[in-house]
Write an enzyme that holds these catalytic residues in place. Structure first.
Site, PDB file in Angstrom:
ATOM      1  N   LYS A  14      -6.555   3.674   8.869  1.00 36.30           N
ATOM      2  CA  LYS A  14      -5.505   4.796   8.477  1.00 36.30           C
ATOM      3  C   LYS A  14      -6.149   6.159   8.031  1.00 36.30           C
ATOM      4  CE  LYS A  14      -3.306   1.168   5.138  1.00 36.30           C
ATOM      5  NZ  LYS A  14      -3.176   0.821   3.862  1.00 36.30           N
ATOM      6  N   SER A  56       0.751  -1.397   0.126  1.00 33.61           N
ATOM      7  CA  SER A  56       0.211  -0.044   0.012  1.00 33.61           C
ATOM      8  C   SER A  56       0.850   1.428  -0.014  1.00 33.61           C
ATOM      9  CB  SER A  56      -0.840  -0.208   1.323  1.00 33.61           C
ATOM     10  OG  SER A  56      -0.066  -0.005   2.345  1.00 33.61           O
TER      11      SER A  56
END
Length: 816
Positions: free
Chosen positions: A731, A688
């Site tokens: 996140k 990611s």
């Protein structure tokens, strides 16, 4: 066998003679020894007849292997005894009984040709005498040792000891002793072959000492066994006497009373048909056993376990949805998904009474309330609560139990916990299911497959009980920090419910409603003694903790309460302490963390990424610098293989876009690119960070700064496409905690935004992207983002990453 030196061989051994050979099995005849022999082999009988007819001696040689029926020269030893036949008698079965006396030692020199029997030329072997002092000492030692040997070996008559004590010649002494020792054939042969009298006597002493040690050990073993048998017989006799005395005195037999009590309990107990048959069979066996036997204790324990387990005892489940919702909200703030799932279950159960207990798995970082939520569910549904920690469990028997053949065997933890719960439908929390391990004793996660499978657990078979038990009524809840360490078949049997980290407002609400009140009472304070403002709690959250849950927040609040308690004790019970954000350092010391991890100004080559960890989300800075070199990509920061491959893919994308970005096509050949992710001691991995790495590389190459208030997450492909990622909620919470204003996410993750708290979404701008070009335009500090990429020259064949911009022809291939 003893080697004879050249000096010994030159000695005059006496006259040679030719005589027949009698091979012997399992016996060595010594000089002076009279031995009765039974001879059945034809060659041996002919050798005896030949010797008798000529009144000659016969050479007695032992076979190396007794199993050989037709021995050859190599099957016989070289040294034997020349003997005289005293008597010979033919028996009706064809065998011959012969009485032979050994005369002297001899060695076979050569075998003569003869088909009917062995004929050999022998030479007498003379002894090498010992010195007088050695002879005297060894003779005394051997006589004393033999007397000691006779004490242990009762087969030797006392008369033989007297006979041996009357012998002073060392050769005759050894030859007379050896036949009476229970030693092996090869040891006797070795004593026969030794020609040095001193060495022969030393060897005999060594052999006798070894035999005495063996006999001593045998005697000790026999003594121990005899004592044990005597003790057992004595105990049995005393027990019988005790029973007789109790019977005469009219006392109750405790064992019989115990059996009667068990029978009453079995009659009152409801259990399955299989269990009832088993317990009655075991009780019948117990009646026939002695109460003092070890087996009786094992059977009694087994019967106790079968009686004490809750076979049909149930808690009355509360089906009032409103009351359950009120209890769940009282105990926990937020956690809407798991609460909703519990209420759904209660609703279905109120309509369908036969529904099986659900199997839920709460997955989330430490401190978010997974275990306490399980307790709250038990309270809301009116069930008993039991908890089993699986952290570090590595033995399959911990789940299934040990078989009764083992000493101290017990049922597994599942059955033991149900015995404590006293009902068969509790809320059963299997804590830390992701921290089980495996070794040679089995895999406990494999044993859990049956426990957590609704299609199998109605007939769970514990190894100790060995009868089926119904687990389908139990409300199973498992907890874990991560899913990757849980085997896939086990995951498949559970309904996964993710518990993300708490946002700042949620932590503030939890502290205000639960933690401050709890720690005030725990530290002996009254509400009027302490007041902690919301700003103070926020300061603790931001500057003294960094976690997804509230465990450390509770510790810091407890620390505040302890310090206030100290002041109350010093100044009196009426003392009141008001704590605000400014006074927090006075009580907790200097702040432990910087609030907001973004840079203080826009920097070239430094990009803020977003990472997921077991403890929630984190901000992850990515730094890139350029140096003169030869085109190497240097990667540091303890990155895993997947992350390193993402860096390679990001660089390949930049190289493919070099001309559009205004870079020379060979820019990478004259410089090294060093990429580093700080906090190098912490391992990092995953795809990611792909767009974060690409942004930092482009920023460093074109000398354009990256906006410090922009964070991003997404996987990059070689064509620049941005692929979806996981852990979006954690996140974005980390981005909010770090005061990030804009977050770039993959377009495919847009659907996950519905799970994000509204307050988090309102605090930042979300930018969904499909291609890396969009990321660069949004992240870099540019006067006009549209001028970032130069147009491709006309007439030039476009590289593969721009294929999608060309008109598509179904039957044509694009040439590169």
């Amino acid at each position: 066998m003893t080697e004879i030196t050249a000096k010994d061989q030159s000695r005059d051994w006496g006259l040679k003679q030719i005589i027949p050979v009698l091979p012997l099995r399992d016996i060595v005849v010594f000089p002076g020894m009279v031995a009765p022999l039974f001879v059945g082999r034809e060659k041996s009988i002919q050798a005896l007849e030949y010797s008798m007819s000529l009144e000659k001696d016969i050479f007695l040689l032992a076979q190396r292997q007794a199993k050989v029926d037709d021995p050859g020269e190599r099957d016989l030893y070289q040294v034997g005894t020349v003997g005289t036949i005293l008597q010979m008698l033919r028996l009706p079965d064809g065998t011959v009984k012969v009485l032979i006396e050994g005369r002297y030692r001899a060695r076979a020199q050569r075998y003569l040709p003869n088909k009917t029997f062995f004929l050999v030329e022998v030479e007498e072997v003379a002894d090498i005498p010992a010195s007088e002092s050695e002879k005297e000492a060894l003779v005394r030692t051997i006589k004393a040792t033999f007397e000691n040997y006779q004490k242990f070996n009762k087969k030797i008559p006392q008369e033989l000891v007297h006979t041996i004590n009357g012998l002073d010649d060392p050769t005759r002494l050894v030859d007379a002793l050896v036949p009476h020792l229970g030693i092996k054939l090869d040891q006797k042969q070795e004593l026969l072959e030794l020609i040095q009298v001193t060495r022969r006597m030393e060897k005999l002493y060594e052999v006798m000492r070894g035999e005495i040690e063996i006999l001593e050990i045998e005697q000790r073993i026999k003594g121990r066994v005899k004592k044990q048998m005597e003790k057992t017989q004595r105990d049995y006799y005393l027990n019988e006497q005790m029973r007789a005395i109790q019977k005469e005195m009219g006392e109750q037999d405790d064992f019989k009373n115990e059996i009667q009590e068990l029978e009453k309990q079995i009659k009152r107990k409801r259990m399955s048909k299989e269990a009832m048959t088993k317990v009655r069979h075991e009780l019948k066996k117990l009646k026939m056993m002695s109460p003092m036997s070890a087996e009786a204790t094992v059977v009694r324990n087994y019967v106790d376990w079968l009686i004490s387990i809750p076979w049909f005892n149930k808690s009355r489940v509360k089906l009032d949805i409103d009351a359950a919702e009120k209890i769940l909200n009282e105990d926990h703030y937020g956690l809407e998904k798991p609460k909703e799932r519990i209420l759904e279950y209660l609703a279905v159960q109120s309509l369908n009474k036969k529904i099986r207990g659900p199997i839920l798995c709460f997955v989330g970082p430490p401190g978010v309330g997974k275990t306490s939520l399980a307790k709250s569910i038990a309270r809301a549904t009116g069930r008993n609560f039991i908890r089993l920690s699986l952290g570090g469990v590595r033995d399959e028997a911990e789940i299934r139990g040990h078989r009764r053949t083992y000493i101290g065997a017990l049922p597994g933890k599942i059955i033991q916990s149900l015995r404590k719960a006293k009902t068969n439908n509790p809320v059963f929390c299997l804590d830390e299911v992701d921290k089980m391990s495996t070794d040679f004793r089995g895999d406990p996660s494999a044993a859990l497959l049956e426990v957590l499978d609704p299609e199998q657990n109605f007939a769970f078979n514990d190894h100790y009980l060995d009868v089926d038990y119904d687990l389908s009524e139990i409300f199973f809840i498992t907890t874990a920090n991560t899913l990757y360490s849980i085997p896939a078949p086990l995951q498949d049997r559970m309904e996964i419910i993710r518990l993300a980290g708490y946002t700042e407002p949620e932590k503030l609400a939890i502290a205000r409603q639960f933690l401050v009140k709890k720690q005030t009472e725990a530290n002996g304070l009254k509400p009027e003694n302490i007041e902690i403002s919301d700003n103070a709690v926020l300061a603790i959250i931001r500057q003294y903790t960094r976690e997804a849950g509230v465990r450390n927040l509770e510790r810091e609040i407890a620390s505040l309460c302890r310090k206030v308690a100290k002041e109350v004790v010093k100044k009196g019970p009426e003392t009141r302490v008001e704590i605000n954000a400014a006074s927090i350092p006075k009580y907790l010391g200097v702040s432990k963390f910087r609030y907001g991890e973004t840079e203080e100004k826009d920097e070239v080559g430094i990009t803020t990424g977003l990472a997921w960890t077991e403890f929630g989300g984190e901000l992850l800075l990515t730094e890139v610098v350029l140096m003169p070199g030869k085109g190497k990509l240097i990667i540091t920061g303890k990155l895993g293989d997947v992350m390193q491959e993402s860096a390679q893919a990001a660089l390949s994308y930049v190289r493919s876009r070099a001309e559009r970005l205004g870079l020379p096509l060979n820019f990478y050949q004259k410089m090294d690119i060093h990429m580093h992710i700080p906090e190098g001691a912490i391992p990092k991995d995953g795809p990611s960070a792909g767009i974060t790495i690409a942004t930092s590389i482009v920023s460093a190459l074109i000398k354009k700064a990256v906006k410090r208030k922009v964070a991003m997450t997404g996987e990059i492909t070689l064509r620049g496409r941005v692929l979806p990622i996981g852990g979006l909620k954690e996140k974005l919470i980390a981005a909010q905690r770090g005061k990030v204003e804009r977050v770039i996410i993959p377009k495919d993750n847009e659907k996950d935004l519905k799970d994000i708290p509204v307050k988090v979404l309102k605090s930042m701008e979300i930018i969904p992207v499909e291609h890396m070009d969009e990321v660069l335009k949004a992240a870099l500090v540019l006067e006009d983002p549209e001028t970032l990429f130069k147009p491709a020259p006309e007439g030039e064949c476009l590289p593969f990453y721009l294929e999608e911009q060309l008109p598509k022809a179904p039957t044509e291939m694009i040439a590169h």
